[in-house]
Design a protein around this motif. Structure first.
Motif, PDB file in Angstrom:
ATOM      1  N   LEU C 197       0.819  -1.212   0.000  1.00 57.63           N
ATOM      2  CA  LEU C 197       0.000   0.000   0.000  1.00 57.63           C
ATOM      3  C   LEU C 197       0.854   1.264   0.000  1.00 57.63           C
ATOM      4  O   LEU C 197       0.533   2.243  -0.648  1.00 57.63           O
ATOM      5  CB  LEU C 197      -0.901   0.009   1.238  1.00 57.63           C
ATOM      6  CG  LEU C 197      -2.253  -0.645   1.115  1.00 57.63           C
ATOM      7  CD1 LEU C 197      -2.945  -0.611   2.456  1.00 57.63           C
ATOM      8  CD2 LEU C 197      -3.091   0.089   0.084  1.00 57.63           C
ATOM      9  N   ALA C 198       1.932   1.233   0.780  1.00 62.53           N
ATOM     10  CA  ALA C 198       2.663   2.471   1.015  1.00 62.53           C
ATOM     11  C   ALA C 198       3.771   2.705   0.010  1.00 62.53           C
ATOM     12  O   ALA C 198       4.494   3.682   0.133  1.00 62.53           O
ATOM     13  CB  ALA C 198       3.252   2.451   2.428  1.00 62.53           C
ATOM     14  N   THR C 200       5.848   3.880  -3.144  1.00 64.49           N
ATOM     15  CA  THR C 200       5.683   5.127  -3.891  1.00 64.49           C
ATOM     16  C   THR C 200       5.238   4.807  -5.307  1.00 64.49           C
ATOM     17  O   THR C 200       5.803   3.965  -5.971  1.00 64.49           O
ATOM     18  CB  THR C 200       7.003   5.906  -3.937  1.00 64.49           C
ATOM     19  OG1 THR C 200       8.045   4.977  -4.207  1.00 64.49           O
ATOM     20  CG2 THR C 200       7.237   6.606  -2.645  1.00 64.49           C
ATOM     21  N   LYS C 201       4.215   5.519  -5.718  1.00 68.48           N
ATOM     22  CA  LYS C 201       3.735   5.370  -7.086  1.00 68.48           C
ATOM     23  C   LYS C 201       3.947   6.687  -7.810  1.00 68.48           C
ATOM     24  O   LYS C 201       4.345   7.677  -7.220  1.00 68.48           O
ATOM     25  CB  LYS C 201       2.232   5.062  -7.087  1.00 68.48           C
ATOM     26  CG  LYS C 201       1.828   3.905  -6.250  1.00 68.48           C
ATOM     27  CD  LYS C 201       0.329   3.738  -6.376  1.00 68.48           C
ATOM     28  CE  LYS C 201      -0.227   2.823  -5.333  1.00 68.48           C
ATOM     29  NZ  LYS C 201      -0.488   3.421  -4.060  1.00 68.48           N
ATOM     30  N   ARG C 203       2.656   9.953  -8.841  1.00 68.43           N
ATOM     31  CA  ARG C 203       1.562  10.717  -8.251  1.00 68.43           C
ATOM     32  C   ARG C 203       0.573  11.114  -9.333  1.00 68.43           C
ATOM     33  O   ARG C 203       0.945  11.499 -10.428  1.00 68.43           O
ATOM     34  CB  ARG C 203       2.106  11.963  -7.585  1.00 68.43           C
ATOM     35  CG  ARG C 203       2.889  11.612  -6.351  1.00 68.43           C
ATOM     36  CD  ARG C 203       2.794  12.710  -5.341  1.00 68.43           C
ATOM     37  NE  ARG C 203       3.635  12.348  -4.218  1.00 68.43           N
ATOM     38  CZ  ARG C 203       4.954  12.439  -4.272  1.00 68.43           C
ATOM     39  NH1 ARG C 203       5.535  12.890  -5.346  1.00 68.43           N
ATOM     40  NH2 ARG C 203       5.682  12.077  -3.239  1.00 68.43           N
ATOM     41  N   SER C 204      -0.686  11.037  -8.993  1.00 65.94           N
ATOM     42  CA  SER C 204      -1.698  11.493  -9.935  1.00 65.94           C
ATOM     43  C   SER C 204      -1.695  13.016  -9.959  1.00 65.94           C
ATOM     44  O   SER C 204      -1.324  13.667  -9.004  1.00 65.94           O
ATOM     45  CB  SER C 204      -3.061  10.975  -9.511  1.00 65.94           C
ATOM     46  OG  SER C 204      -3.325  11.404  -8.205  1.00 65.94           O
ATOM     47  N   ARG C 207      -4.100  16.188  -7.746  1.00 62.63           N
ATOM     48  CA  ARG C 207      -3.975  16.683  -6.374  1.00 62.63           C
ATOM     49  C   ARG C 207      -4.430  18.124  -6.269  1.00 62.63           C
ATOM     50  O   ARG C 207      -4.259  18.916  -7.200  1.00 62.63           O
ATOM     51  CB  ARG C 207      -2.519  16.570  -5.923  1.00 62.63           C
ATOM     52  CG  ARG C 207      -2.296  15.442  -4.963  1.00 62.63           C
ATOM     53  CD  ARG C 207      -0.889  15.410  -4.468  1.00 62.63           C
ATOM     54  NE  ARG C 207       0.077  15.335  -5.568  1.00 62.63           N
ATOM     55  CZ  ARG C 207       0.751  16.384  -5.992  1.00 62.63           C
ATOM     56  NH1 ARG C 207       0.560  17.547  -5.430  1.00 62.63           N
ATOM     57  NH2 ARG C 207       1.606  16.260  -6.963  1.00 62.63           N
ATOM     58  N   THR C 209      -3.325  20.425  -4.219  1.00 66.52           N
ATOM     59  CA  THR C 209      -2.340  21.454  -3.917  1.00 66.52           C
ATOM     60  C   THR C 209      -1.676  21.878  -5.196  1.00 66.52           C
ATOM     61  O   THR C 209      -0.715  22.537  -5.234  1.00 66.52           O
ATOM     62  CB  THR C 209      -1.291  20.927  -2.929  1.00 66.52           C
ATOM     63  OG1 THR C 209      -0.803  19.676  -3.418  1.00 66.52           O
ATOM     64  CG2 THR C 209      -1.877  20.756  -1.564  1.00 66.52           C
TER      65      THR C 209
END
Lengths: 443, 115, 209
Positions: C197-198, C200-201, C203-204, C207, C209
């Protein structure tokens, strides 16, 4: 001692006075110890670097240098960054020091000379030693400085990871001894130095070195002192600290070094038992009167302190010899080398004790007899609580009890497994990379 | 106060401590919107339960000695601790994943299932 | 005054620390301080465990809960915090709901805890016995280890005859070997699952921000 005071004082006051005296004596171990080790470190570092080190203060060898250092630190201004979280910034050093100091409660200095005799002594010491990391994390966080924060993050990742191999290394002597009671473990290694657990079998010999490596890592000494790497992070988590609070951090660090070496001395090097049973040869045993027993224990304490100081000296030697690792190398060392080696050694030691219960020669007295003696003695005192009744039941089972005894070690291993599950989620370097990017994003 | 200090404590006193921890955890879970705050509330709740297990396991804390849970209570407490550690690890992984995708850990923002 | 009960004294000390910092966790709005208060509260709880004679559970609480889980939590806090010292804001209605539910629950639990006379502590006759029981260091590590492997040595006290012991030993359901194995497998699953789960992928880009 409580009995002595209770002849003069009301009993509750006597208990209080006794406790306070023990605390004060104990407090001197990390305090005086830290001062002494600072001096040793300065001299050793200087010699390794072909210098002389402090020579002037106090005449010969600069032995008063530590006092001068202490006075300098005490008179320094206690600075606090304006952005800092005031409460946590002030409290953080004490958190670390409290954890380091609490461990001394369960550390036996000689046969039976321990403030609180705990059945789970080894486990307790490891657990509380692990709490020291909170001081560093909170200090790094509360300083409101990126260097401190990076140091704290590294420390958190490193300490949580290294607790796993450290726990597995400790499990091996615990499994051989069949108890987590440090006093009982020490008593089992009585006699010649061949009875020390490090010479028990090849696996314990190897695992001692793994333990010492992990111990150095878990107390954040070079080459694993990534949390305060001065070439990258100014001074890491204590960048913003000065004066007395900084001194507290240092005392906690030296206290932890002493504890890790002391634990190694008890688990692998016979604790308070010298290489030859000198106290027995001189007749300094309880059989020859109280004073003789006392002197024998005092000799044992000198033995133990000598071994611990030796361990700390080796750590200092390592610090000034080996260059610092990178954070990814530290993590590789832990997860790819120390943990698998510790696991294999644990398996090997288990098989070894299963195959040769009395040692290779068959001459080694089975240590389990000693445990029986200890637990039976303690059961006699009371058979009220179910806990002690259990011990009696275990003692009553007699000869086929050996496998049962080993289970204590298994439980600790299970605990270590749980730890592993909990610990390995944030894989060190990756998380820090994520963290760095998230911090950068938030600006 | 001095009167109380001379009295032995019983399981009921431990239960009270457990109750306070439990209730603090429940309030923490309802009021914090940060996912990690909620997780801390859960830890408190589990600890409150553990205090009860330990209190009931000790026969010397109660008048009816024979009814104490004994070792069973302690073993259950151990399982609670271990499973809580596992739960925290998974929850943290989920929170980190959520943070990676949404840039926040506010549980009120996790409303995509509403459609 | 002479007869100060040290068990009671330390119980008061630890329980006050545990409760006070648990309340501080609820009232604090700074998440790192919350974690710090939680550390102190849980450490005091482990003190209560030691006091109640469960030394193995107490040490385990210190090692796994305080030393493992909470470090992990603080790690999570630091990884997900967007700015230094962000304050958590709670809505008024959730406070109302929480306090109402909490006070109700507390009343119920208090009523239950104080409702049974036998739970209020040992009787006068059992007093000396209790003092003696708590004066001894407890030794629960070995019996717990045995219980986790399915051997309940603590159940053997009833009969000293080998037959009775055999019966207890063959009882089967008295030990915890199966739950222990299930927990081990569970931990392995969690280990793999959490790491999966944790990780790193990429990032989409959605987001906010």
């Amino acid at each position: 001692m409580a009995e002595f005071f209770s002849t003069y004082l009301p009993s509750w006051l006597a208990q209080l006075v006794t406790g306070l005296i023990q605390c004060v004596i104990l407090l001197h171990v990390p305090l005086v110890g830290a001062m002494f080790f600072v001096w040793v470190e300065r001299k050793a570092a200087a010699r390794i670097q072909d210098r002389l080190g402090p020579t002037r203060v106090g005449g010969m060898f600069g032995w008063l240098q530590l006092l001068a250092d202490g006075l300098k630190l005490l008179t320094k201004e206690d600075l606090r960054p304006q952005e800092a979280d005031a409460m946590l910034f002030r409290l953080a050093p004490y958190v670390g020091f409290c954890a380091s100091f609490t461990v001394f409660l369960a550390l036996p200095f000689s046969d039976g000379w321990v403030v609180q005799w705990l059945d789970v002594g080894v486990f307790f010491i490891l657990a509380v030693l692990g709490l020291e990391v909170f001081g560093v994390i909170l200090a790094g966080w509360a300083s409101a400085s990126k260097w401190s924060l990076f140091g704290a993050m590294r420390e958190a990742a490193q300490v949580v990871s290294y607790e796993v191999p450290l726990g597995m290394c400790v499990v091996v002597p615990v499994m051989i001894a069949g108890t987590m009671d440090l006093v009982a473990i020490g008593r089992m290694q009585e006699g010649l130095f061949t009875n020390w657990f490090i010479f028990h079998d090849p696996f314990t010999f190897v695992i001692f070195f793994v333990y010492f490596t992990c111990g150095i890592a878990s107390v954040n000494r070079a080459p694993f002192d990534l949390a305060e790497a001065e070439s990258e992070l100014v001074a890491g988590f204590h960048t913003e600290y000065s004066g007395f609070r900084w001194l507290i951090f240092y005392m906690a660090e030296y206290g932890s070094m002493f504890i890790v070496s002391g634990l190694a001395a008890i688990l692998f090097f016979g604790g308070w038992n010298g290489p030859i049973p000198l106290a027995d040869l001189l007749g300094l045993t309880d059989a020859n009167g109280e004073l003789a027993g006392y002197l024998g224990r005092f000799l044992g304490m000198l033995n133990f302190v000598f071994k611990s100081v030796l361990g700390v000296t080796v750590m200092i030697w390592v610090r000034w010899t080996v260059p610092r690792l990178r954070i990814d190398q530290v993590m590789t060392m832990c997860l790819k080398y120390c943990t698998p080696i510790a696991a294999v050694m644990f398996l090997g030691a288990t098989l070894w004790t299963y195959t040769f219960p009395g040692g290779v020669t068959g001459l080694r007295g089975t240590p389990y007899g000693t445990v029986r003696g200890v637990s039976a003695q303690r059961v006699e005192l009371s058979d009220l609580t179910p806990a002690t009744e259990d011990a009696e039941g275990a003692a009553g089972e007699g000869s086929d009890n050996k496998p049962a005894e080993e289970h204590a070690g298994d439980v600790a291993a299970a605990a270590a497994d749980g730890e592993a599950a909990a610990a390995s989620t944030p894989s060190g370097p990756l998380s820090i990379a994520t963290f760095a990017s998230s911090r950068a994003r938030s600006r | 106060m001095m009167q109380f200090l001379a009295q032995p404590v019983g399981a009921a006193h431990y239960l009270l401590v457990g109750a306070v921890l439990f209730v603090c955890g429940v309030i923490c879970m309802t009021t914090k919107r940060n996912a990690l705050g909620v997780l801390m509330g859960i830890e408190l709740v589990l600890n409150g339960a553990n205090v009860n297990f330990i209190a009931f396991s000790q026969p010397a804390l109660r008048a009816d000695r024979g009814l104490a849970l004994g070792l069973d209570g302690q073993v259950v407490a151990i399982f609670v601790i271990v499973l809580a550690a596992a739960e925290a690890a998974v929850a943290l992984a989920i929170v980190l994943n959520f943070y990676n995708n949404h840039g926040t850990v506010d549980v009120d923002e996790a409303d995509e299932l509403k459609g | 005054m002479d007869a100060i009960n040290w068990h009671t004294f330390f119980f008061l000390l630890f329980s006050l620390v545990a409760c006070a910092f648990a309340i501080a966790v609820v009232l604090s709005s700074n998440i790192v301080r919350m974690a710090f208060y939680l550390i102190l509260s849980l450490a005091a709880t482990s003190g209560l465990f030691f006091l109640a004679g469960a030394d193995f559970v107490g040490a385990m609480q210190l090692m796994i809960y305080v030393g493992g889980t909470l470090v992990l939590l603080i790690f999570g806090v630091m990884l997900t915090n967007q700015g230094p010292y962000t304050m958590l804001k709670s809505r008024g209605d959730s406070w109302l709901l929480g306090v109402v539910a909490g006070v109700g629950l507390l009343a119920l639990l208090t009523y239950t805890a104080l409702g049974v006379r036998d739970w209020m502590g040992p009787t006068e006759e059992q007093l000396a016995e209790t003092q003696l029981a708590f004066a001894q260091p407890s030794a629960t590590a070995t019996p717990i280890g045995n219980a986790l492997l399915g051997i309940r040595v603590d159940k053997l006290n009833g009969g000293n005859e080998p037959d009775a012991q055999q019966q207890v030993l063959q009882g089967g359901m008295s030990g915890y070997l199966l739950p222990f194995e299930i927990v081990s497998v569970h931990l392995l699953v969690v280990l793999i699952g959490a790491a999966h789960l944790a990780r790193t992928k990429k990032r989409s880009d959605t987001r906010s921000t």
